[in-house]
Design an enzyme around this catalytic site. Structure first.
Site, PDB file in Angstrom:
ATOM      1  N   ALA A   1      17.497  16.703  17.448  1.00 33.98           N
ATOM      2  CA  ALA A   1      16.821  17.980  17.194  1.00 33.98           C
ATOM      3  C   ALA A   1      17.872  19.051  16.978  1.00 33.98           C
ATOM      4  O   ALA A   1      18.851  19.133  17.721  1.00 33.98           O
ATOM      5  CB  ALA A   1      15.920  18.357  18.365  1.00 33.98           C
ATOM      6  N   ALA A   2      17.690  19.848  15.936  1.00 30.44           N
ATOM      7  CA  ALA A   2      18.619  20.935  15.619  1.00 30.44           C
ATOM      8  C   ALA A   2      17.838  22.247  15.583  1.00 30.44           C
ATOM      9  O   ALA A   2      16.670  22.300  15.969  1.00 30.44           O
ATOM     10  CB  ALA A   2      19.324  20.668  14.301  1.00 30.44           C
TER      11      ALA A   2
ATOM     12  N   LYS B   1      13.834  13.462   8.413  1.00 27.48           N
ATOM     13  CA  LYS B   1      14.207  14.807   8.858  1.00 27.48           C
ATOM     14  C   LYS B   1      13.084  15.767   8.455  1.00 27.48           C
ATOM     15  O   LYS B   1      12.750  15.880   7.276  1.00 27.48           O
ATOM     16  CB  LYS B   1      15.537  15.218   8.209  1.00 27.48           C
ATOM     17  CG  LYS B   1      16.059  16.566   8.639  1.00 27.48           C
ATOM     18  CD  LYS B   1      17.431  16.824   7.995  1.00 27.48           C
ATOM     19  CE  LYS B   1      18.007  18.167   8.357  1.00 27.48           C
ATOM     20  NZ  LYS B   1      19.330  18.392   7.714  1.00 27.48           N
TER      21      LYS B   1
ATOM     22  N   ASP C   1      29.641  21.948   7.423  1.00 25.95           N
ATOM     23  CA  ASP C   1      29.255  21.937   8.829  1.00 25.95           C
ATOM     24  C   ASP C   1      29.603  20.609   9.509  1.00 25.95           C
ATOM     25  O   ASP C   1      28.734  19.918  10.037  1.00 25.95           O
ATOM     26  CB  ASP C   1      27.747  22.196   8.943  1.00 25.95           C
ATOM     27  CG  ASP C   1      27.320  22.593  10.349  1.00 25.95           C
ATOM     28  OD1 ASP C   1      28.186  23.023  11.132  1.00 25.95           O
ATOM     29  OD2 ASP C   1      26.116  22.475  10.665  1.00 25.95           O
TER      30      ASP C   1
END
Length: 561
Positions: free
Chosen positions: A183-184, A203, A335
C-alpha cells in the site's frame, strides 16, 4: 502572531483554511450548488445524484479539516524559526545549535501533519525526504513515511475495479486477494490469478484522488507562497511545482505501463534486470495489471543472506542500472526507493533486480545528458576549470565549488582518495566555508538548476541511501558513474536504436576512455598515499628524536611538516 489570543488564532486558521478550500472547490466540480452546477436548476436529485452530492459535501468538510491542520502547522513552524533564531549571529555556534533544534521540531510537526492528512501529504513528505537539498533533520524524520501508508477498504477498491474493468471480479479472475500485498500513498497492490492461471499484480488507484489533489495542491501552493512572503530567503515554490509535476505523472497508469515497456526494452540484453510485463487488456488510467514477480526489498540484507545473494553484487548491479538510465539512455526512474526495487533469487547470475513503479520518469534533455556526463568526468579528475564551465552552463556558476561536495562528498581540491572521507583539516575548512552560506543562497541555487538536474539528484540520493544500507563503499558508486558517464559521451544519437556493432563500438570507446581515467586516478591515489606515508615517516622520526633527546630538532621537524 504570538500576541493574538488563542481563540482568535484558531478562528483565523479556520477561516483561512475554509477560504482556500472553497477557492479550490470553485475551480473544480466540488461546489454542487454553484451556478455552473446542473443541480442548481435541475429537478430533485435521484439517489445516485444525492449520493454524489453527499460525497462532494463530505470532501469539502474534509478539505477544510486538512487545510486547517496544514495552515496551523506551517504557521507554528514559521513562528518557531522566527522566535528561536531572533538576535543570534548566523556565524555563531549558538545559532547553528538552535537552528538544528528548530529543524528537528519542525520536521516532527511536518511528519505528524503528513500522517494525519495522509494521501498527497504522505507523498509530499516522501518527495522531500528524497531531496538532498533539505536539512538532514527533515530527511531523517520524513524518511519514515515510506512505510506509513494505510490501505483503503476493499469495498472502495472493488468499486474502482468494476468501474474501470467493466465486469465483476469473478468474471476476470480465478482468485483475487482482498488484503493488499503493498500500500502506498496513492494506490495499493493486490495479488490475483487470471482465468488462464497466470499470477498478476493489480495496482488500484484510491478513489477520489483527482478531487483531493486539486484541494491539496492549492493549499501547498498557498503555504509556500506565504512562507516566501514572510521570509523572502525561504523560497519553496520550486519544490511544490516539481511535486505537482511528479504526482500528475504518477496518477496516469497508462503512461506508467508505457514507461515500464520502454525501460524493459532499454535493458532487454541485461539478464540481471526484470521489468514486469503489462497486461494491457486489464489496464486503465486507474488500474494497472502486471506480471507478478517474487522478491524482497533491495535493502533486505536478511533475505539476501537467506537466499545466498551477495549484497555487494546487488549494489554494483543497482548502481550500474541507474547509471545507464542517467548517462546513456537519458530516461530516468524518478523514485527508486527500496519498495520500488526488489531483489529476486531468479536469474542467470543467481539474482535479478525487479524494477517496479514506473509512474515518475524523466526524459532528460539530450544536451543536459551530455553536459552531465562531462561534469562527472571533470569531478572524477578534479578538473576545477571544467567544473566551473559546466556549472555556468547549468546556470549555477556562482556555486560551482559545491558541485563536488553534493555529488561526490568531497571538495574539488581534496587530497583524500576517491570514495574516502575528507581529512580533519579539510572538514574544518569546509565547515568555515559553509558558515557563509545563507538560506538565500540555497534557494537561489536550487531555483537556478534545470528540472532535469533535480530529478537526477533525487534519484541519486535514494540510491546512496540503499548503498549505505547494503554496507557498500561509495567508491563503487563513484567509479561506476564515471564509467557510464564516459559511455554516455561516446553514445551516438543513433546507437540506442542502431546495430549491435554500433553499440559495441560505442562501448569499446567508452571503456578505453575509462581505462585512461582509471590510470590517472591510480596515479593521483599513489601520490596521495605517498604524501600520507611521508607524513607518517616524519612523525615517527620526530617521536624518535623526542624519545632520544634533541627535542629541538623534533620541534623543527614538526614545524617543517
Amino acid at each position: 502572531m504570538m500576541k493574538i489570543p488563542a481563540k482568535a488564532k484558531a478562528s483565523l486558521v479556520l477561516l483561512t483554511a475554509a477560504g482556500l478550500t472553497f477557492q479550490a472547490a470553485s475551480a473544480s466540480d466540488l461546489l454542487p450548488l454553484s451556478r455552473h452546477s446542473p443541480l442548481a436548476s435541475s429537478p430533485p436529485p435521484t439517489a445516485t445524484a444525492a449520493a454524489d452530492l453527499a460525497g462532494k459535501v463530505g470532501a469539502l468538510i474534509d478539505g477544510v479539516s486538512r487545510s486547517s491542520r496544514a495552515v496551523s502547522t506551517v504557521a507554528i513552524t514559521v513562528v518557531d524559526y522566527e522566535v528561536s533564531l531572533r538576535g543570534l549571529s548566523r556565524d555563531s555556534e549558538e545559532y547553528l545549535r538552535k537552528l538544528s533544534e528548530v529543524h528537528s521540531r519542525s520536521a516532527k510537526r511536518i511528519l505528524e501533519l503528513c500522517e494525519a492528512n495522509k494521501g498527497f501529504y504522505v507523498k509530499a513528505g516522501q518527495f522531500v525526504a528524497a531531496l538532498r537539498q533539505v536539512p538532514e533533520e527533515y530527511v531523517s524524520k520524513l524518511s519514515s513515511l515510506q512505510n506509513k501508508a494505510v490501505p483503503c477498504p476493499f469495498k472502495a477498491i472493488r468499486d474502482v475495479l468494476i468501474n474501470n474493468l467493466g465486469q465483476d471480479l469473478s468474471c476476470i479472475f480465478c482468485s483475487f486477494d482482498e488484503v493488499p500485498i503493498a500500500a502506498a500513498s496513492i494506490a495499493q497492490v493486490h495479488r490475483a490469478v487470471l482465468k488462464d492461471s497466470n499470477e498478476v499484480a493489480v495496482k488500484v488507484q484510491y478513489p477520489g484522488l483527482d478531487r483531493q489533489m486539486k484541494l491539496d495542491m492549492m493549499i501547498m501552493s498557498f503555504l509556500s507562497k506565504s512562507i516566501t512572503w514572510l521570509f523572502p530567503e525561504y523560497r519553496f515554490e520550486w519544490l511544490v511545482g516539481e511535486f505537482v509535476r511528479a504526482i500528475s505523472l504518477e496518477l496516469d497508469f497508462i503512461q506508467e505501463g508505457k514507461n515500464a515497456e520502454r525501460t524493459a526494452k532499454n535493458f532487454i540484453s541485461n539478464d540481471k534486470v526484470k521489468v514486469p510485463k503489462v497486461v494491457w487488456e486489464l489496464t486503465t488510467s486507474q488500474v494497472l495489471t502486471m506480471e507478478f514477480c517474487r522478491g524482497s526489498k533491495v535493502d533486505d540484507l536478511e533475505y539476501m543472506e537467506k537466499m545466498g545473494i551477495d549484497p555487494t553484487k546487488v549494489s554494483r548491479t543497482l548502481v550500474e542500472v541507474f547509471a545507464e538510465m542517467i548517462f546513456v539512455h537519458g530516461f530516468v526512474h524518478g523514485d527508486p526507493h527500496p519498495g520500488n526495487i526488489l531483489v529476486s533469487p531468479e536469474g542467470k547470475s543467481g539474482f535479478s533486480l525487479v524494477i517496479l513503479d514506473h509512474g515518475v520518469y524523466k526524459q532528460l534533455d539530450e544536451q543536459f545528458r551530455l553536459d552531465y556526463c562531462q561534469l562527472w568526468k571533470a569531478l572524477i579528475l578534479s578538473d576545477s576549470t571544467r567544473v566551473q564551465q559546466l556549472s555556468e552552463r547549468f546556470g549555477v556558476g556562482k556555486y560551482s565549488r559545491y558541485f563536488p561536495l553534493i555529488l561526490t562528498g568531497r571538495t574539488i581540491d581534496s587530497k583524500s582518495a576517491l570514495g574516502e572521507a575528507m581529512s580533519v583539516e579539510e572538514k574544518g575548512k569546509l565547515k568555515k566555508d559553509l558558515k557563509s552560506l545563507r538560506m538565500e543562497d540555497v534557494s537561489s541555487f536550487v531555483e537556478a538548476l534545470p528540472p532535469d538536474f533535480l530529478i537526477v539528484l533525487r534519484a541519486d540520493g535514494l540510491l546512496r541511501a540503499i548503498i549505505r544500507k547494503l554496507r557498500t563503499s561509495q567508491r563503487l558508486r563513484l567509479l561506476t558513474y564515471a564509467r557510464f558517464a564516459l559511455y554516455g559521451l561516446f553514445q551516438e544519437p543513433t546507437t540506442q536504436s542502431g546495430s549491435a556493432a554500433a553499440v559495441l563500438f560505442s562501448k569499446l570507446r567508452g571503456n578505453l576512455s575509462y581505462l585512461k581515467v582509471r590510470v590517472v586516478l591510480g596515479l593521483l591515489e599513489l601520490l596521495s598515499w605517498m604524501e600520507r606515508a611521508r607524513r607518517l615517516l616524519f612523525k615517527m622520526i620526530n617521536h624518535l628524536y623526542v624519545a632520544t633527546g634533541p627535542s629541538v630538532k623534533g620541534h623543527y621537524l614538526t614545524s617543517a611538516l
